[in-house]
Design an enzyme around this catalytic site. Structure first.
Site: not given
Length: 454
Positions: A99, A243, A245, A247
């Site tokens: 992440s 961010d 990743d 999500d």
């Protein structure tokens, strides 16, 4: 000997430094343990742009395939794209990402078919125990015929699914600056936004897991400074940051001012309730603004308050049949997306809401941003329990004040509230305060901080 993976296996996922804390050998064991615990006969995997991600992902696939499981690799993807594949294909899944963590980190977010989360209480502790028991000897050999490992591209299908959930047919032309932070938003945004009446100004779309421009964590104000400046320079209608990743999404208005995730939660909740005939349950955690439950009720919905953390939100989504959920951390969960979180779908809702009327974003969100908030303030303390007890003693028994301990301690009065929660991983207490006006919020915030730090 049994190894200790307590620093690697967290409450919701696997996350640590590569290769110091884990490597491809461990990833292969995780693949074998994952399929044993879930009972899956086929899985899907994906990975982000970190240098270590392709190798870790392929090792996990090898570990799963060796136990007779067929693996579909979707390759480079956002975390919500992996959730899409899990939901659309009905497969357990594993996403390789850390992440917003720095470049030397990597991790695994795992789910059962339909993007149902695998956390500490839903299989992750069992996976950890198996991996720990196998570290010295390796995973036991399987009599099963090895599974296949095949590749499949899901980006177009993922994009089409998201756009089928938001009516974007009549939006006006908009100029939007998107900061992908060298993360997976740079991979997904061009396809998801293709064909919309948008002038897209891309920032840091080059996939680079070393994060050369800034950390891919838009909740840290330092990481949206470039976006704020560019929105003003471009005279854009809004800015969106993702961010690492992709999500989570964070929004700034046409002035370059941050829009609180609570305001985005309220805006999307109103839209989702309208799409569902003015009925439905909306989940919010206990440190979102008072605005959220108010807007939900005003639009015919039922707000449900939960603890902080995506496992609690997703569990409540499933049990209550909620249509939407939002958190202060800019995670947004949708029933029509298998109860999973997707920042991209939230971003499309913002574009649809803004593009469906003539006003500015700041004017639009003003109706959803009604109170003065402190944001999250962290304090290092020697005794978390002792400080919480001191706060409870200071406010307990006061007239017109209520206390609850759903998650830490929440103190509520007629015109203000604050919550103090202990960190699970650091010697910190986290304070969030809100009031009907700024002077009251400052007074309440400072009183609470004086006790916390006293």
């Amino acid at each position: 000997m049994t190894a200790d993976l307590s620093q690697l296996v967290k409450a919701y996922d696997v996350r640590g430094v590569v290769p110091d804390q884990w490597d491809e050998t461990l990833a292969e064991l995780f693949g074998a343990a994952f399929v044993q615990v879930t009972g899956a006969d086929a899985i899907v995997t994906g990975h982000d742009m970190r240098p270590s991600s392709p190798g870790l992902s392929r090792a996990f696939a090898r570990g799963a395939a060796a136990r007779g499981v067929d693996v579909t690799e979707i390759g480079l993807c956002s975390t919500d794209q992996l959730y899409y594949a899990s939901g659309a294909f009905g497969l357990a899944g594993a996403m390789f990402t850390a992440s917003h963590n720095p470049a030397q980190y990597n991790g695994i977010k795992m789910c059962r078919p339909g993007a149902a989360p695998v956390g500490q209480d839903t299989g992750l502790s069992e996976i950890r125990e198996l991996v720990e028991s196998w570290i010295d000897s390796g995973a036991p050999t399987s009599d099963a015929t090895p599974g296949t490992i095949t590749q499949r591209d899901t980006l177009e299908d993922y994009s089409a699914h998201l756009r089928g959930l938001v009516d974007l047919t009549s939006i006006r032309p908009l100029k939007v600056v998107v900061d992908a932070g060298n993360g997976m938003g740079g991979h997904t945004v061009p396809t998801v936004f293709a064909g919309l009446p948008l002038t897209l100004v891309p920032m840091y779309f080059e996939l680079d897991g070393t994060f050369p421009n800034h950390e891919a964590n838009p909740l840290d104000p330092a990481n949206i400074v470039d976006l704020q400046k560019r929105v003003r320079e471009e005279d854009a209608d809004l800015g969106i940051a993702f961010d690492g990743d992709a999500d989570r999404c964070f929004v700034v208005d046409e002035r370059g001012e941050p829009v609180s995730p609570s305001a985005i939660t309220a805006l999307v909740a109103a839209r989702e309730l309208a799409r569902n005939g003015g009925k439905g349950t909306v989940i919010h955690n206990l440190i979102t603004s008072w605005s959220v439950p108010e807007v939900v009720r005003e639009n015919g919905g039922t707000p449900v308050r939960t603890r902080v953390g995506h496992s609690f939100i997703k569990a409540e989504m499933a049990t209550s049949g909620a249509i939407f959920g939002g958190e202060h951390s800019a995670h947004y969960y949708f029933k029509d997306f298998w109860n999973a979180d997707t920042g991209m779908l939230a971003a499309l809702h913002v574009l649809a809401a803004l593009g469906g009327q003539e006003g500015t974003l700041s004017a639009l969100v003003a109706q959803y941003d009604r109170y003065a908030g402190s944001g999250e303030i962290n304090s290092t303390v020697d005794d978390q329990a002792g400080r919480l007890a001191a706060i409870k003693a200071a406010y307990e028994g006061r007239e017109d004040i209520t206390l609850d301990e759903l998650d830490g301690l929440t103190v509520t009065a007629t015109d203000w509230w604050f919550n103090v929660r202990p960190s699970n991983t650091e010697p910190l207490l986290r304070l969030n305060a809100e009031a009907r006006d700024e002077p009251t919020m400052v007074k309440v915030r400072d009183e609470a901080l004086a006790i916390i730090r006293g």
